[in-house]
Scaffold this motif. Structure first.
Motif, PDB file in Angstrom:
ATOM      1  N   UNK A 204      32.263  38.069  43.931  1.00 20.09           N
ATOM      2  CA  UNK A 204      32.535  39.424  43.647  1.00 20.09           C
ATOM      3  C   UNK A 204      33.942  39.909  43.738  1.00 20.09           C
ATOM      4  N   UNK A 205      34.224  40.889  43.381  1.00 13.35           N
ATOM      5  CA  UNK A 205      35.623  41.339  43.584  1.00 13.35           C
ATOM      6  C   UNK A 205      35.754  41.956  44.931  1.00 13.35           C
ATOM      7  N   UNK A 206      37.104  41.935  45.541  1.00 10.66           N
ATOM      8  CA  UNK A 206      37.485  42.437  46.813  1.00 10.66           C
ATOM      9  C   UNK A 206      38.771  43.073  46.424  1.00 10.66           C
ATOM     10  N   UNK A 207      38.923  44.208  47.084  1.00  9.54           N
ATOM     11  CA  UNK A 207      40.131  44.935  47.074  1.00  9.54           C
ATOM     12  C   UNK A 207      40.855  44.531  48.207  1.00  9.54           C
ATOM     13  N   UNK A 208      42.113  44.057  48.224  1.00 14.92           N
ATOM     14  CA  UNK A 208      43.050  43.645  49.175  1.00 14.92           C
ATOM     15  C   UNK A 208      44.279  44.699  49.325  1.00 14.92           C
ATOM     16  N   UNK A 209      44.266  45.748  50.027  1.00 15.75           N
ATOM     17  CA  UNK A 209      45.483  46.680  50.186  1.00 15.75           C
ATOM     18  C   UNK A 209      46.630  45.842  51.004  1.00 15.75           C
ATOM     19  N   UNK A 210      47.698  46.207  50.870  1.00 15.28           N
ATOM     20  CA  UNK A 210      49.196  45.444  51.465  1.00 15.28           C
ATOM     21  C   UNK A 210      48.752  45.155  52.655  1.00 15.28           C
ATOM     22  N   UNK A 211      48.076  46.045  53.482  1.00 15.37           N
ATOM     23  CA  UNK A 211      48.167  45.821  54.852  1.00 15.37           C
ATOM     24  C   UNK A 211      47.217  44.763  55.343  1.00 15.37           C
ATOM     25  N   UNK A 212      46.133  44.343  54.218  1.00 18.22           N
ATOM     26  CA  UNK A 212      45.283  43.445  54.633  1.00 18.22           C
ATOM     27  C   UNK A 212      45.808  42.130  53.926  1.00 18.22           C
ATOM     28  N   UNK A 213      46.346  42.248  52.746  1.00 24.57           N
ATOM     29  CA  UNK A 213      46.849  41.204  51.791  1.00 24.57           C
ATOM     30  C   UNK A 213      47.835  40.413  52.487  1.00 24.57           C
ATOM     31  N   UNK A 214      48.850  40.964  53.277  1.00 17.20           N
ATOM     32  CA  UNK A 214      49.720  40.189  54.006  1.00 17.20           C
ATOM     33  C   UNK A 214      49.208  39.223  55.118  1.00 17.20           C
ATOM     34  N   UNK A 215      48.033  39.379  55.379  1.00 13.92           N
ATOM     35  CA  UNK A 215      47.395  38.564  56.430  1.00 13.92           C
ATOM     36  C   UNK A 215      47.057  37.213  55.893  1.00 13.92           C
ATOM     37  N   UNK A 216      46.974  37.119  54.397  1.00 12.89           N
ATOM     38  CA  UNK A 216      46.428  35.885  53.800  1.00 12.89           C
ATOM     39  C   UNK A 216      47.320  35.179  53.148  1.00 12.89           C
ATOM     40  N   UNK A 217      47.639  33.911  53.558  1.00 14.54           N
ATOM     41  CA  UNK A 217      48.243  32.878  53.057  1.00 14.54           C
ATOM     42  C   UNK A 217      47.619  31.968  51.996  1.00 14.54           C
ATOM     43  N   UNK A 218      48.067  31.739  50.893  1.00 14.39           N
ATOM     44  CA  UNK A 218      47.319  30.932  50.056  1.00 14.39           C
ATOM     45  C   UNK A 218      48.233  29.800  49.449  1.00 14.39           C
ATOM     46  N   UNK A 219      47.375  28.958  48.657  1.00 12.00           N
ATOM     47  CA  UNK A 219      48.328  27.932  47.887  1.00 12.00           C
ATOM     48  C   UNK A 219      47.694  28.029  46.459  1.00 12.00           C
ATOM     49  N   UNK A 220      48.577  27.877  45.331  1.00 11.71           N
ATOM     50  CA  UNK A 220      47.813  27.907  44.055  1.00 11.71           C
ATOM     51  C   UNK A 220      46.849  26.735  43.959  1.00 11.71           C
ATOM     52  N   UNK A 221      45.620  27.314  43.080  1.00 15.82           N
ATOM     53  CA  UNK A 221      44.417  26.730  42.829  1.00 15.82           C
ATOM     54  C   UNK A 221      44.435  26.177  41.333  1.00 15.82           C
ATOM     55  N   UNK A 222      43.364  25.676  40.828  1.00 14.50           N
ATOM     56  CA  UNK A 222      43.540  25.190  39.329  1.00 14.50           C
ATOM     57  C   UNK A 222      43.025  26.525  38.624  1.00 14.50           C
ATOM     58  N   UNK A 223      43.736  26.431  37.347  1.00 17.35           N
ATOM     59  CA  UNK A 223      43.623  27.491  36.398  1.00 17.35           C
ATOM     60  C   UNK A 223      41.997  27.821  36.156  1.00 17.35           C
ATOM     61  N   UNK A 224      41.950  29.040  35.894  1.00 13.46           N
ATOM     62  CA  UNK A 224      40.657  29.583  35.527  1.00 13.46           C
ATOM     63  C   UNK A 224      40.486  29.290  33.913  1.00 13.46           C
ATOM     64  N   UNK A 225      39.233  28.808  33.448  1.00 15.14           N
ATOM     65  CA  UNK A 225      38.814  28.781  32.288  1.00 15.14           C
ATOM     66  C   UNK A 225      38.532  29.907  31.630  1.00 15.14           C
ATOM     67  N   UNK A 226      39.077  30.100  30.569  1.00 10.45           N
ATOM     68  CA  UNK A 226      39.032  31.439  29.776  1.00 10.45           C
ATOM     69  C   UNK A 226      37.752  31.014  28.639  1.00 10.45           C
TER      70      UNK A 226
END
Length: 226
Positions: A204-226
């Motif tokens: 499901x979709x999740x909204x990440x306001x800046x104040x929340x998103x800055x708490x999340x560190x990520x690495x690039x994953x696999x490409x989504x199949x279109x």
């Protein structure tokens, strides 16, 4: 002479701030991290410098000395092992463990620390994905991950680490399946500071306001199949 809990808190805070930048840490940044006034920070830095735990340059800020870093690493190791133990064995929610670990981290023995690490199978990360310093207190490598705010629509990323300092943010992220190891597809990046992502955990979709998103560190994953 033993360090006070407050001194250890300062060294831990400086260590955590140093992990996020290659620059010296300013008094204002420490004050914000610990929610105290700048004069209070200045007074404590005087004491820490006198005891050889920090190196200060006027108007440029501080860095930890080798001795200061060793103390900080030990406190961080205690803290993150405690977070893992509370989560895995005492059924604490990951949003609850930070403050509990803050209270306990200064007061456990080395024997207790070793037993906790053994009971957990010598973990390398805590429940939030933050690296646990090794028993020999070697600094862990700085994670390669970036803030999720640095990615664009269509990018697929994997959550590596979530900052543990805000219980409300952690609860929000957990409720929407944004946890270490979870894959996110960036669906939309709005110009007013809102990221919409789709979590593979909840589909499901999740909204990440800046104040929340800055708490999340990520690495690039696999490409989504279109």
């Amino acid at each position: 002479m033993m360090l006070s809990d407050v001194m250890e808190d300062y060294l831990k805070a400086i260590y955590q701030l140093q992990r996020e930048t290659d620059e010296r840490i300013k008094t204002s940044a420490i004050a914000e991290e610990l929610d105290v006034t700048s004069p209070t920070v200045t007074s404590m830095l005087d004491k820490l410098e006198e005891r050889g735990f920090v190196d200060r340059e006027k108007y440029r800020g501080v860095t930890l000395t080798d001795e200061g870093e060793t103390v900080a690493l030990e406190v961080v190791r205690h803290h993150r092992l405690l977070e893992a133990y509370l989560t895995e064995h005492l059924d604490y929610d990951w949003a609850e463990v930070h403050e509990e670990a803050d209270r306990l981290e200064h007061h456990i023995s080395e024997d207790f620390e070793a037993r906790v690490a053994d009971a957990l199978g010598q973990p390398t990360v805590d429940p939030h994905g933050s690296p646990i310093p090794s028993a020999d207190l070697e600094p862990p490598e700085r994670p390669d991950g970036k803030s999720v705010t640095e990615f664009e629509e269509g990018d697929v990323v994997v959550v590596e680490e979530v900052a543990d300092r805000d219980a409300d943010v952690l609860s929000y992220l957990a409720d929407h399946g944004v946890e270490p190891g979870v894959e996110l597809e960036i669906v939309e990046v709005a110009p007013f500071g809102m990221i919409t992502a789709r979590s593979s955990e909840h589909d499901e979709s999740v909204s990440l306001p800046d104040a929340v998103a800055h708490h999340v560190r990520v690495a690039r994953g696999a490409e989504v199949e279109q």
